[in-house]
Design a protein around this motif. Structure first.
Motif, PDB file in Angstrom:
ATOM      1  N   SER A 125      11.067 -26.541 -40.327  1.00 57.77           N
ATOM      2  CA  SER A 125      10.263 -25.340 -40.102  1.00 57.77           C
ATOM      3  C   SER A 125       9.309 -25.460 -38.929  1.00 57.77           C
ATOM      4  O   SER A 125       8.740 -24.466 -38.508  1.00 57.77           O
ATOM      5  CB  SER A 125       9.482 -24.989 -41.357  1.00 57.77           C
ATOM      6  N   SER A 126       9.152 -26.680 -38.360  1.00 55.12           N
ATOM      7  CA  SER A 126       8.248 -26.763 -37.215  1.00 55.12           C
ATOM      8  C   SER A 126       8.888 -26.225 -35.954  1.00 55.12           C
ATOM      9  O   SER A 126       8.216 -26.053 -34.942  1.00 55.12           O
ATOM     10  CB  SER A 126       7.802 -28.207 -36.996  1.00 55.12           C
ATOM     11  N   LEU A 127      10.202 -25.970 -35.996  1.00 57.41           N
ATOM     12  CA  LEU A 127      10.876 -25.521 -34.775  1.00 57.41           C
ATOM     13  C   LEU A 127      10.691 -24.044 -34.527  1.00 57.41           C
ATOM     14  O   LEU A 127      10.931 -23.567 -33.420  1.00 57.41           O
ATOM     15  CB  LEU A 127      12.376 -25.801 -34.883  1.00 57.41           C
ATOM     16  N   PHE A 128      10.268 -23.291 -35.528  1.00 56.63           N
ATOM     17  CA  PHE A 128      10.296 -21.837 -35.409  1.00 56.63           C
ATOM     18  C   PHE A 128       9.440 -21.338 -34.259  1.00 56.63           C
ATOM     19  O   PHE A 128       9.898 -20.553 -33.432  1.00 56.63           O
ATOM     20  CB  PHE A 128       9.827 -21.198 -36.719  1.00 56.63           C
ATOM     21  N   VAL A 129       8.191 -21.813 -34.198  1.00 55.91           N
ATOM     22  CA  VAL A 129       7.290 -21.271 -33.184  1.00 55.91           C
ATOM     23  C   VAL A 129       7.783 -21.603 -31.794  1.00 55.91           C
ATOM     24  O   VAL A 129       7.703 -20.801 -30.868  1.00 55.91           O
ATOM     25  CB  VAL A 129       5.874 -21.839 -33.414  1.00 55.91           C
ATOM     26  N   LYS A 130       8.372 -22.806 -31.643  1.00 61.02           N
ATOM     27  CA  LYS A 130       8.828 -23.200 -30.304  1.00 61.02           C
ATOM     28  C   LYS A 130       9.971 -22.318 -29.834  1.00 61.02           C
ATOM     29  O   LYS A 130      10.041 -21.901 -28.687  1.00 61.02           O
ATOM     30  CB  LYS A 130       9.255 -24.658 -30.334  1.00 61.02           C
ATOM     31  N   ILE A 131      10.882 -22.022 -30.747  1.00 60.91           N
ATOM     32  CA  ILE A 131      12.015 -21.199 -30.340  1.00 60.91           C
ATOM     33  C   ILE A 131      11.574 -19.758 -30.151  1.00 60.91           C
ATOM     34  O   ILE A 131      12.141 -19.016 -29.337  1.00 60.91           O
ATOM     35  CB  ILE A 131      13.148 -21.326 -31.367  1.00 60.91           C
ATOM     36  N   LEU A 132      10.535 -19.353 -30.860  1.00 60.11           N
ATOM     37  CA  LEU A 132      10.014 -18.006 -30.681  1.00 60.11           C
ATOM     38  C   LEU A 132       9.531 -17.796 -29.255  1.00 60.11           C
ATOM     39  O   LEU A 132       9.679 -16.712 -28.681  1.00 60.11           O
ATOM     40  CB  LEU A 132       8.861 -17.787 -31.655  1.00 60.11           C
ATOM     41  N   VAL A 133       8.970 -18.840 -28.645  1.00 58.79           N
ATOM     42  CA  VAL A 133       8.506 -18.720 -27.259  1.00 58.79           C
ATOM     43  C   VAL A 133       9.682 -18.390 -26.348  1.00 58.79           C
ATOM     44  O   VAL A 133       9.584 -17.562 -25.440  1.00 58.79           O
ATOM     45  CB  VAL A 133       7.822 -20.036 -26.823  1.00 58.79           C
ATOM     46  N   ILE A 134      10.832 -19.014 -26.610  1.00 59.62           N
ATOM     47  CA  ILE A 134      12.021 -18.715 -25.804  1.00 59.62           C
ATOM     48  C   ILE A 134      12.411 -17.254 -25.979  1.00 59.62           C
ATOM     49  O   ILE A 134      12.757 -16.566 -25.018  1.00 59.62           O
ATOM     50  CB  ILE A 134      13.188 -19.619 -26.214  1.00 59.62           C
ATOM     51  N   GLU A 135      12.321 -16.779 -27.224  1.00 56.53           N
ATOM     52  CA  GLU A 135      12.675 -15.380 -27.466  1.00 56.53           C
ATOM     53  C   GLU A 135      11.759 -14.441 -26.735  1.00 56.53           C
ATOM     54  O   GLU A 135      12.181 -13.390 -26.254  1.00 56.53           O
ATOM     55  CB  GLU A 135      12.584 -15.078 -28.966  1.00 56.53           C
ATOM     56  N   ILE A 136      10.480 -14.800 -26.661  1.00 60.14           N
ATOM     57  CA  ILE A 136       9.529 -13.917 -25.982  1.00 60.14           C
ATOM     58  C   ILE A 136       9.890 -13.814 -24.510  1.00 60.14           C
ATOM     59  O   ILE A 136       9.877 -12.726 -23.919  1.00 60.14           O
ATOM     60  CB  ILE A 136       8.097 -14.452 -26.177  1.00 60.14           C
TER      61      ILE A 136
END
Lengths: 351, 182
Positions: free
Chosen positions: B144-155
């Motif tokens: 679950s720690s990966l979510f925020v990092k991948i969210l940055v890519i989505e942004i």
């Protein structure tokens, strides 16, 4: 086209890929294996396994447990997951999933034929068969006397029918012929699976080619080592090697003339991916070869999960789960026979 | 005909292009703006959604957070709707004598270009966000720690749609039809 699978893969297989990745996260880790290796009795093993995903399958078993019960229930879990995926899959994923089980079908056929040859009871043999490889008319295999009857009575209706074209003879079945039959069938199956994956194209073809090539090479080495000192001629041996893989064709030429393990090692060390496997063994030793091959296989299977949108994850998951069941069987046997010092000889950690 | 006094090109294709009414170009531009944007949004949503549903079986905690990926894809469709509404307010009637005047053609082309810009920018943006959202759901289910990092890519991915909208609106601001008085 390689690179654009992401656009259309999820239409038919996105849900199942996500499910198989969820199953992968439930595979036992090194910490679980360490706990299991320190168990004293089979009941301890059951207790540790009930903290994992196997809980619902083992909780109703009465003590005293047998090792075969543990292995059977774990295999049942794999079969349930497989059937769940198979019934939700569409073409071509459903054909792909069925291909994964043909190897077990071949093993079951050979098991029943060998058992019948040695005058065992059919029911007993059916219980020993792997559930993933069952088909409807499997019990009638006990009736056949030679390969032609085997084919005509039973196997022509199964998916294994096209693999028989190379080994229909009228000779009676004996141990040597059955092993040759098993290896010929498996060779035809691997080549068929390889062609099917190539036809699928894209990332699936690339990843599955690598995994199947390793399987073909491993079987070539095992066939060579097992046939050293038997009456299998060089030509017969060469006919059992698959026609793809890293060793094809020059490695096969060299392997066909090998007469002992050090010659095999000499051949394999010319290929960098296999050099690292054979470097782990000292001269003259072949017991650890199986474990070295399993470790290399597990490494490659785990790498298949690094990429998304291909079918290789299904194959990799089934193989990893089978490795886990082999690990559990070894640990249970060591614990049951009180040989805990040997427990680490054959356990391959997945994570 | 006014068209024969314009560009001196003699090929019949360019003559045919000039004979197409600017209203046609404008209408097609508006249709592409909304249609292709919605295609991109829908494509992205199904790519994310199928992975999200499958992954949520083993890891139910991911569902609420990962709806952000679906919302990013949906935003792409909303951009398309907004631009289509803006474009259609730019569409005016001109007197029949002025339909093929250079000013009219320019306005028609501007609206068409704006529609294409927005439509295709949103198409690829929706695809991009959808594919990343699928990987995000699967990674979040494992760790679950990966979510925020991948969210940055989505942004970063969703900024692509925004670029298309900005340029499209600037293009459409140029769509001035000739005034009614000849």
């Amino acid at each position: 086209m390689y690179g654009f699978e992401a656009l259309t893969f999820n239409v038919h297989a996105g849900y199942l890929e996500a499910i198989v990745r969820g199953h992968r996260s439930a595979l036992l880790t090194a910490a679980d294996y360490n706990n299991l290796c320190q168990c004293e009795t089979l009941d301890d093993i059951k207790m540790h396994l009930s903290a994992t995903e196997y809980a619902s399958y083992l909780q109703n078993e009465p003590s005293p447990l047998h090792t075969t019960t543990i292995v059977e229930k774990c295999t049942l879990k794999l079969v349930d997951e497989y059937k769940h995926m198979l019934c939700q899959a569409t073409e071509p994923l459903s054909t792909f999933l069925e291909y994964i089980t043909y190897g077990h079908m071949i093993d079951n056929v050979v098991l029943i034929v060998t058992g019948t040859l040695h005058e065992r009871d059919v029911q007993e043999l059916l219980e020993k068969c792997h559930p993933l490889g069952m088909f409807d008319s499997i019990a009638t295999l006990a009736v056949a006397q030679n390969m032609r009857e085997l084919y005509r009575l039973v196997l022509v209706d199964t998916p294994l029918a096209p693999y028989f074209s190379e080994c229909i003879t009228s000779e009676d079945l004996d141990d040597m012929n059955i092993e040759i039959m098993r290896n010929t069938l498996y060779k035809a199956y691997l080549e068929d699976f390889y062609r099917f994956c190539q036809k699928l194209g894209g990332a699936t073809a690339e990843i599955m080619s690598d995994l199947l090539a390793f399987e073909a090479d491993r079987r070539a080495v095992n066939i060579t080592i097992n046939s050293i000192g038997t009456e299998l001629t060089r030509d017969d041996r060469r006919k059992l090697y698959s026609s793809f893989g890293l060793l094809y064709p020059y490695g096969h030429e060299e392997l066909a003339v090998c007469e002992d393990i050090d010659q095999v090692r000499g051949v394999m060390e010319k290929y960098p991916p296999y050099q690292s496997i054979f470097a782990k063994l000292s001269y003259g030793e072949s017991q650890m070869l199986d474990k070295a091959f399993y470790e290399e296989e597990v490494k490659r299977l785990c790498l298949a999960f690094e990429q998304q949108f291909h079918y290789g994850v299904f194959f990799a998951y089934m193989r990893l789960r089978e490795q886990e069941i082999r690990n559990l069987m070894w640990i249970s046997e060591c614990v049951a026979q009180n040989q805990k010092s040997r427990v680490h000889d054959s356990v391959v950690f997945i994570f | 005909m006014s068209s024969s006094t314009m560009v001196g090109a003699s090929s019949s294709w360019s003559r045919a292009m000039l004979q197409i009414s600017p209203y046609t170009f404008s209408a097609v531009g508006i249709a592409i703006a909304i249609g292709v944007s919605v295609l991109g949004a829908a494509w992205g949503i199904y790519i994310t959604g199928s992975s999200l549903i499958g992954a949520a079986i083993k890891a139910p905690r991911i569902t609420s957070k990962n709806l952000i990926s679906v919302i990013f894809c949906e935003a792409v469709a909303i951009y398309g709707v907004i631009v289509a509404i803006i474009l259609q307010t730019k569409l005016e009637s001109v007197p029949a004598s002025q339909i093929y005047a250079p000013e009219s053609l320019r306005a028609g082309y501007a609206i068409f270009a704006s529609g294409i810009i927005v439509g295709f920018a949103n198409l690829v943006c929706g695809l991009c966000v959808g594919i990343i959202g699928s990987s995000c759901a699967l990674s979040d289910a494992q760790n679950s720690s990966l979510f925020v990092k991948i969210l940055v890519i989505e942004i970063f991915g969703s900024a692509l749609g925004l670029f298309g909208v900005i340029v499209g609106i600037i293009m459409s601001a140029q769509a001035t039809w000739p005034s009614k008085t000849v």
